[in-house]
Motif scaffolding. Structure first.
Motif, PDB file in Angstrom:
ATOM      1  N   UNK A   6      55.902-108.121  -6.581  1.00 41.52           N
ATOM      2  CA  UNK A   6      54.608-108.795  -6.557  1.00 41.52           C
ATOM      3  C   UNK A   6      53.876-108.639  -7.889  1.00 41.52           C
ATOM      4  N   UNK A   7      53.087-109.638  -8.234  1.00 41.81           N
ATOM      5  CA  UNK A   7      52.264-109.541  -9.439  1.00 41.81           C
ATOM      6  C   UNK A   7      51.093-108.591  -9.175  1.00 41.81           C
ATOM      7  N   UNK A   8      50.543-108.073 -10.255  1.00 40.65           N
ATOM      8  CA  UNK A   8      49.388-107.175 -10.124  1.00 40.65           C
ATOM      9  C   UNK A   8      48.175-107.940  -9.619  1.00 40.65           C
ATOM     10  N   UNK A   9      47.334-107.230  -8.889  1.00 43.06           N
ATOM     11  CA  UNK A   9      46.125-107.827  -8.321  1.00 43.06           C
ATOM     12  C   UNK A   9      44.957-106.855  -8.435  1.00 43.06           C
ATOM     13  N   UNK A  17      42.203-115.816 -13.967  1.00 45.60           N
ATOM     14  CA  UNK A  17      42.670-116.072 -12.606  1.00 45.60           C
ATOM     15  C   UNK A  17      43.678-115.082 -12.064  1.00 45.60           C
ATOM     16  N   UNK A  18      43.591-113.813 -12.478  1.00 43.65           N
ATOM     17  CA  UNK A  18      44.571-112.791 -12.088  1.00 43.65           C
ATOM     18  C   UNK A  18      45.999-113.255 -12.359  1.00 43.65           C
ATOM     19  N   UNK A  19      46.165-114.172 -13.312  1.00 45.99           N
ATOM     20  CA  UNK A  19      47.477-114.744 -13.603  1.00 45.99           C
ATOM     21  C   UNK A  19      47.984-114.416 -14.999  1.00 45.99           C
ATOM     22  N   UNK A  20      47.086-114.451 -16.001  1.00 47.14           N
ATOM     23  CA  UNK A  20      47.540-114.188 -17.363  1.00 47.14           C
ATOM     24  C   UNK A  20      46.446-113.548 -18.211  1.00 47.14           C
ATOM     25  N   UNK A  30      56.721-114.593 -16.658  1.00 49.67           N
ATOM     26  CA  UNK A  30      57.153-115.877 -16.115  1.00 49.67           C
ATOM     27  C   UNK A  30      58.012-115.729 -14.859  1.00 49.67           C
ATOM     28  N   UNK A  31      58.830-114.680 -14.808  1.00 47.88           N
ATOM     29  CA  UNK A  31      59.742-114.460 -13.681  1.00 47.88           C
ATOM     30  C   UNK A  31      59.009-114.384 -12.338  1.00 47.88           C
ATOM     31  N   UNK A  32      57.786-113.824 -12.357  1.00 53.05           N
ATOM     32  CA  UNK A  32      57.031-113.692 -11.106  1.00 53.05           C
ATOM     33  C   UNK A  32      55.768-114.553 -11.115  1.00 53.05           C
ATOM     34  N   UNK A  33      55.564-115.298 -12.197  1.00 49.29           N
ATOM     35  CA  UNK A  33      54.409-116.184 -12.345  1.00 49.29           C
ATOM     36  C   UNK A  33      53.091-115.430 -12.134  1.00 49.29           C
ATOM     37  N   UNK A  34      52.985-114.294 -12.810  1.00 46.27           N
ATOM     38  CA  UNK A  34      51.775-113.482 -12.715  1.00 46.27           C
ATOM     39  C   UNK A  34      51.846-112.308 -13.673  1.00 46.27           C
ATOM     40  N   UNK A  35      50.948-111.365 -13.487  1.00 45.48           N
ATOM     41  CA  UNK A  35      50.837-110.215 -14.386  1.00 45.48           C
ATOM     42  C   UNK A  35      51.638-109.004 -13.913  1.00 45.48           C
ATOM     43  N   UNK A  36      52.243-108.316 -14.887  1.00 48.46           N
ATOM     44  CA  UNK A  36      52.884-107.029 -14.649  1.00 48.46           C
ATOM     45  C   UNK A  36      52.321-106.039 -15.663  1.00 48.46           C
ATOM     46  N   UNK A  37      52.650-104.794 -15.494  1.00 45.26           N
ATOM     47  CA  UNK A  37      52.200-103.771 -16.437  1.00 45.26           C
ATOM     48  C   UNK A  37      52.721-104.062 -17.849  1.00 45.26           C
TER      49      UNK A  37
END
Length: 107
Positions: A17-20, A38-41, A88-95
């Motif tokens: 899951x991406x970070x939230x 947008x909690x996306x990038x 891009x792999x999860x379409x959201x933010x990671x650490x």
């Protein structure tokens, strides 16, 4: 300066899951001048003196991105450079996105 810059990006294989929420807020507090959209990038703009300086920054970011195996979107022109980072792999933010942002700032 954040200790994020001393860490290495970890390749994302997907399926996580991406970070939230609070985790994004916590990591963002370790960066300066970055904005979460947008909690996306992550996004940040740098003002530079001319095109040559912008190009030099883009090239240094490119070398860093290759070394880390994590590649931002870069838009630049005369006197500016805008960086957008997400996984891009999860379409959201990671650490790793926050780590790359801290490393870019260290350039």
């Amino acid at each position: 300066m954040s200790n994020l810059a001393t860490r290495e990006c970890v390749p994302c294989r997907g399926g996580v899951p991406s970070l939230q929420g609070e985790k994004i807020t916590e990591l963002l507090a370790e960066l300066e001048g970055w904005e979460v959209i947008g909690e996306h990038h992550l996004q940040k703009s740098y003002k530079l003196e001319n095109f040559r300086e912008a190009l030099d920054l883009v090239n240094r970011i490119g070398e860093l991105a290759e070394a880390q195996g994590h590649h931002p979107d870069i838009r630049f022109g005369w006197g500016f450079c805008e960086i957008t980072i997400w996984t891009h792999k999860i379409d959201g933010l990671t650490e790793s996105d926050f780590i790359l942002a801290a490393k870019i700032d260290r350039l």
